[in-house]
Design a protein around this motif. Structure first.
Motif, short mmCIF file in Angstrom:
data_model
loop_
_atom_site.label_atom_id
_atom_site.label_comp_id
_atom_site.label_asym_id
_atom_site.label_seq_id
_atom_site.Cartn_x
_atom_site.Cartn_y
_atom_site.Cartn_z
N GLY A 1 1.06 0.08 0.60
CA GLY A 1 1.23 -1.13 1.40
C GLY A 1 1.61 -2.37 0.62
O GLY A 1 2.22 -3.28 1.17
N GLU A 2 1.26 -2.42 -0.65
CA GLU A 2 1.54 -3.60 -1.47
C GLU A 2 1.32 -3.19 -2.92
O GLU A 2 0.71 -2.14 -3.19
N PRO A 3 1.81 -4.01 -3.83
CA PRO A 3 1.59 -3.67 -5.23
C PRO A 3 0.09 -3.63 -5.52
O PRO A 3 -0.66 -4.45 -5.01
N ASP B 1 0.20 5.84 -6.40
CA ASP B 1 0.63 4.53 -5.90
C ASP B 1 1.93 4.81 -5.14
O ASP B 1 2.98 5.01 -5.74
N THR B 2 1.84 4.86 -3.82
CA THR B 2 2.95 5.35 -2.99
C THR B 2 3.77 4.18 -2.44
O THR B 2 3.26 3.37 -1.69
N TRP B 3 5.02 4.12 -2.84
CA TRP B 3 5.89 3.06 -2.32
C TRP B 3 6.76 3.61 -1.19
O TRP B 3 7.43 4.63 -1.35
N TRP B 4 6.76 2.91 -0.08
CA TRP B 4 7.65 3.26 1.03
C TRP B 4 7.57 2.17 2.08
O TRP B 4 6.93 1.14 1.86
N GLN B 5 8.26 2.36 3.20
CA GLN B 5 8.39 1.33 4.23
C GLN B 5 8.43 1.97 5.62
O GLN B 5 8.72 3.16 5.75
N THR B 6 8.24 1.13 6.63
CA THR B 6 8.39 1.59 8.01
C THR B 6 9.75 2.27 8.16
O THR B 6 9.87 3.32 8.81
N ASP C 1 13.06 -5.06 -1.41
CA ASP C 1 12.12 -5.21 -2.52
C ASP C 1 12.87 -5.33 -3.85
O ASP C 1 13.95 -4.76 -4.02
N ARG D 1 8.72 -8.25 -2.29
CA ARG D 1 9.86 -8.59 -1.44
C ARG D 1 10.71 -9.67 -2.10
O ARG D 1 10.19 -10.61 -2.70
N ASN E 1 3.65 -10.24 2.39
CA ASN E 1 2.81 -9.07 2.56
C ASN E 1 1.36 -9.51 2.43
O ASN E 1 0.85 -9.72 1.34
N ARG F 1 3.06 -6.64 6.92
CA ARG F 1 4.34 -7.33 6.74
C ARG F 1 4.46 -8.46 7.73
O ARG F 1 4.38 -8.24 8.93
C1 7RM Z 1 4.07 1.79 4.02
C2 7RM Z 1 4.26 0.35 4.34
C3 7RM Z 1 6.75 -2.10 3.45
C4 7RM Z 1 6.67 -3.05 2.28
C5 7RM Z 1 7.59 -2.68 1.15
C6 7RM Z 1 6.88 -3.29 -0.03
C7 7RM Z 1 5.43 -3.12 0.30
C8 7RM Z 1 4.53 -0.76 0.34
C9 7RM Z 1 4.00 -0.47 -1.76
C10 7RM Z 1 4.56 -1.75 -1.61
C11 7RM Z 1 4.31 -2.15 -3.86
C12 7RM Z 1 3.58 -0.07 -3.07
N1 7RM Z 1 5.27 0.04 5.18
N2 7RM Z 1 4.86 -1.89 -0.30
N3 7RM Z 1 4.00 0.12 -0.53
N4 7RM Z 1 4.71 -2.59 -2.66
N5 7RM Z 1 3.76 -0.94 -4.08
N6 7RM Z 1 3.04 1.12 -3.30
O1 7RM Z 1 3.54 -0.47 3.85
O2 7RM Z 1 6.91 -1.39 6.35
O3 7RM Z 1 4.60 -2.02 6.46
O4 7RM Z 1 5.77 -2.39 4.43
O5 7RM Z 1 5.35 -3.02 1.73
O6 7RM Z 1 7.20 -4.64 -0.13
O7 7RM Z 1 8.88 -3.20 1.37
S1 7RM Z 1 5.65 -1.46 5.67
#
Ligand code: 7RM
Length: 636
Positions: free
Chosen positions: A374-376, A398-403, A488, A503, A509, A514
């Motif tokens: 969700g965030e760093p 530490d899983t990075w992804w997005q909607t 990002d 971002r 965030n 978001r």
């Molecule tokens: C899954 C989710 C997406 C935004 C994305 C980033 C931030 C998500 C990480 C992260 C650093 C992570 N979907 N983000 N995961 N930043 N490390 N592991 O959160 O659409 O609601 O948000 O969240 O900025 O663009 S989301």
């Protein structure tokens, strides 16, 4: 499924990754072939990022719920699918086996049909974290209706916007929502939203959850138990095209109202299943616990679809981390013997601040993987998580992804790839990230810092934004032609590992949620005394980022405390409490360029209490305002 081996060694990962780049179609087709399809695809992938047009498993026909439910009945019908932990730990937990879940989903699907909901119709959910939310979502998928889940913390206005944008025929809600010690009048919010004019809505289906009294509108409102409980526990699955819409999920961007991100049936199914298995190293018999809300993408992909596709047992939790005590997560892990635990850095930081004693004394030895999303995640929180929850033995992903990405794109795979605090590390198989500079030039590496983009599609990528394909193109595919742009910034180290910076657009965030600064500004500007506002994020110890609002008022404000309260009220009414500014500063002007653009760089610096040199202000129309804002900020 036994025929898809987990990647457990660096060699296995390397081999899978290389294959996925060399032969992406073969790679994904092989994985997809483990599912139940009614008709095979004629083409694995066709894509064009300029239009954009992305199709996976074209021509194939399937129903995702057959793969989530029916397919498991023979092998694990009596296994737990969902184990529900209520808000109040003294209330009983509820357990649904795969067989029971199948029956309930079919009942709900038949109920939707009785209400006239058909394939392609949109159904809005505004519900707490109760099993019926997962059941309802799957019931939609069963009959080919498109679900649009709205997080129950959004306001009536925000809910109405989303209902209208998707033209939903049905809204499903509960009577009240119990979160911690607070009760939220969910049905009242729905009534208020519908009163503001949502003509597409024919019915409201209400789950009796707390038993609190609600007002019922005759002809429109029905009780879940009156309608669903008398249905047959069997419902044939609507056979869908792989590229038929599965769901819409609204998410904030840098401009305007939230966008309805659209995911489709086939590719999303394959992607969330594969990534769930690999990232969490899920093995049969494990118990997996994700603390997200189904109102966000993490809940869609890693509470409902991914785990059920994998035949996993999932803990679904109604409450909050601090109720009745800050030991609640650890109580749940200890009580049920959780193997994989997935939460957000903001929760870790909040619990960390409340003291180590809450986590100590719990038996957490069942844990095999800890996840963050969700965030760093800052290093301090990472180390606390590793030490106090993982007892220095459990890997952290530490899983990075997005909607928009549907599933995890960058993450360690325990055993197969290394972990490194502060780094999401390496792309998963099938994922081809790249970094570009502001002009879109590819940054050759390994060491580089720039905008995080992707040069090849994966099955879970969004297909469009609902009702506005052009917006999808301009938001994600136009800045850097030929690439998907995430919004990002990221850094890549000498080993090729990625560290997400955050971002680079006007999205903030807050506690992993978001929030578009433009949305908050639009809400603030509705206050009659407000002439103009500018909203930026600033570092916040617990929330990751806080919301800082600079506001210009029509007249001098006699009572600033009262005015701030009114601004918070208007934001709560327009968006919801999650978007309330943490700080509000009244200013006489905003730093603007000659072309009238607000110089956010300066506002961000001041909000971060960084009062050192403001950089080049010579291009400002009104450089004198900077000193006023800076002096005022020290008093906020
Ligand atoms: C899954 C989710 C997406 C935004 C994305 C980033 C931030 C998500 C990480 C992260 C650093 C992570 N979907 N983000 N995961 N930043 N490390 N592991 O959160 O659409 O609601 O948000 O969240 O900025 O663009 S989301």
């Amino acid at each position: 499924m036994s025929d898809t081996p987990l990647l457990t060694t660096p060699e296995a990962f390397r081999e899978a990754y290389d294959r996925s780049v060399r032969d992406p179609e073969g790679f994904w087709a092989e994985l997809a072939s483990t599912f139940r399809w009614h008709k095979p695809w004629s083409r694995v992938l066709s894509w064009n990022f300029d239009r954009p047009e992305i199709r996976w498993f074209e021509g194939a026909r399937l129903n995702i719920t057959e793969n989530c439910l029916d397919r498991h009945l023979e092998t694990r019908g009596d296994q737990t699918a969902i184990l529900w932990e209520p808000n109040d730990p003294s209330d009983p937990t509820r357990r649904y086996t795969y067989r029971a879940l199948h029956t309930e989903v079919c009942r709900a699907a038949n109920a939707l049909k009785e209400l006239g909901v058909r394939k392609g119709d949109r159904v809005c959910f505004y519900m707490p974290m109760v099993p019926e939310l997962a059941i309802g979502v799957l019931a939609c998928a069963r009959i080919g209706a498109v679900h649009s889940v709205v997080f129950a913390g959004f306001s009536a206005n925000a809910l109405a916007d989303r209902i209208q944008d998707a033209q939903c025929r049905l809204v499903i809600c509960s009577d009240t929502n119990q979160r911690g010690a607070k009760a939220i009048p969910v049905k009242e919010v729905v009534d208020e939203a519908l009163a503001s004019g949502c003509p597409s809505v024919e019915h409201v289906l209400i789950l009796r959850h707390t038993g609190d009294p609600v007002s019922m509108t005759a002809g429109r409102d029905l009780w879940w138990h009156d309608l669903v409980d008398r249905q047959e526990g069997d419902c044939p699955a609507e056979i869908m095209d792989a590229e038929d819409m599965l769901f819409i999920l609204y998410t904030s961007g840098s401009t305007g109202k939230p966008k309805g991100v659209v995911h489709t049936c086939g590719g999303y199914m394959v992607y969330v299943w594969y990534t769930f298995l690999q990232v969490f190293q899920y093995r049969q018999g494990d118990l997996y616990f994700c603390t997200a809300d189904i109102g966000w993408i993490t809940g869609h992909s890693y509470i409902v679809y991914g785990p059920l596709l994998a035949g996993a047992s999932v803990v679904m939790f109604e409450g909050v981390p601090t109720f009745p005590t800050p030991a609640r997560f650890w109580d749940i892990i200890d009580k049920h013997g959780v193997h994989q635990f997935y939460t957000a850095p903001t929760a870790i930081r909040a619990l960390m601040a409340l003291g180590d004693e809450w986590v100590e004394g719990h038996d957490l030895s069942s844990l095999k993987v800890l996840g963050s999303v969700g965030e760093p995640i800052n290093e301090e929180a990472w180390h606390w998580y590793h030490r106090h929850v993982g007892r220095e033995k459990v890997p952290i992903v530490d899983t990075w992804w997005q909607t928009e990405t549907g599933g995890i794109l960058i993450s360690p795979i325990p055993g197969a790839t290394p972990m490194k605090p502060g780094y999401a590390t390496f792309p998963l198989p099938g994922i081809q990230p790249c970094l570009v500079d502001n002009e879109g030039r590819l940054l050759e590496g390994p060491v580089a810092e720039g905008m995080l983009c992707f040069r090849f599609p994966w099955p879970g990528i969004l297909r469009t934004t609902y009702g506005d394909h052009e917006r999808c193109r301009t938001t994600y595919f136009s800045q850097f032609p030929g690439l998907y742009f995430s919004g990002d910034g990221a850094r890549r180290d000498a080993d090729g590992q990625y560290r997400i910076i955050g971002r680079v657009d006007d999205v903030i965030n807050v506690s992993g949620h978001r929030i578009g600064t433009a949305e908050v500004e639009n809400a603030i500007n509705l206050h009659p005394e407000v002439v103009e506002s500018a909203v930026v994020g600033y570092p916040h110890d617990i929330k990751g980022q806080g919301i800082y609002a600079y506001v210009i008022t029509r007249h001098p404000v006699p009572d600033t405390a009262a005015f701030r309260k009114e601004v918070l009220a208007v934001v709560t009414k327009e968006i919801g409490p999650i978007a309330k500014p943490d700080r509000i500063q009244i200013v006489s002007g905003l730093p603007k360029t000659r072309s009238g653009k607000i110089m956010r760089r300066i506002l961000r610096k001041i909000a971060a209490a960084d009062f050192s040199g403001m950089g080049d202000t010579s291009t400002l129309l009104n450089p004198e305002i900077v000193e006023e804002i800076r002096a005022g900020a020290m008093k906020v």
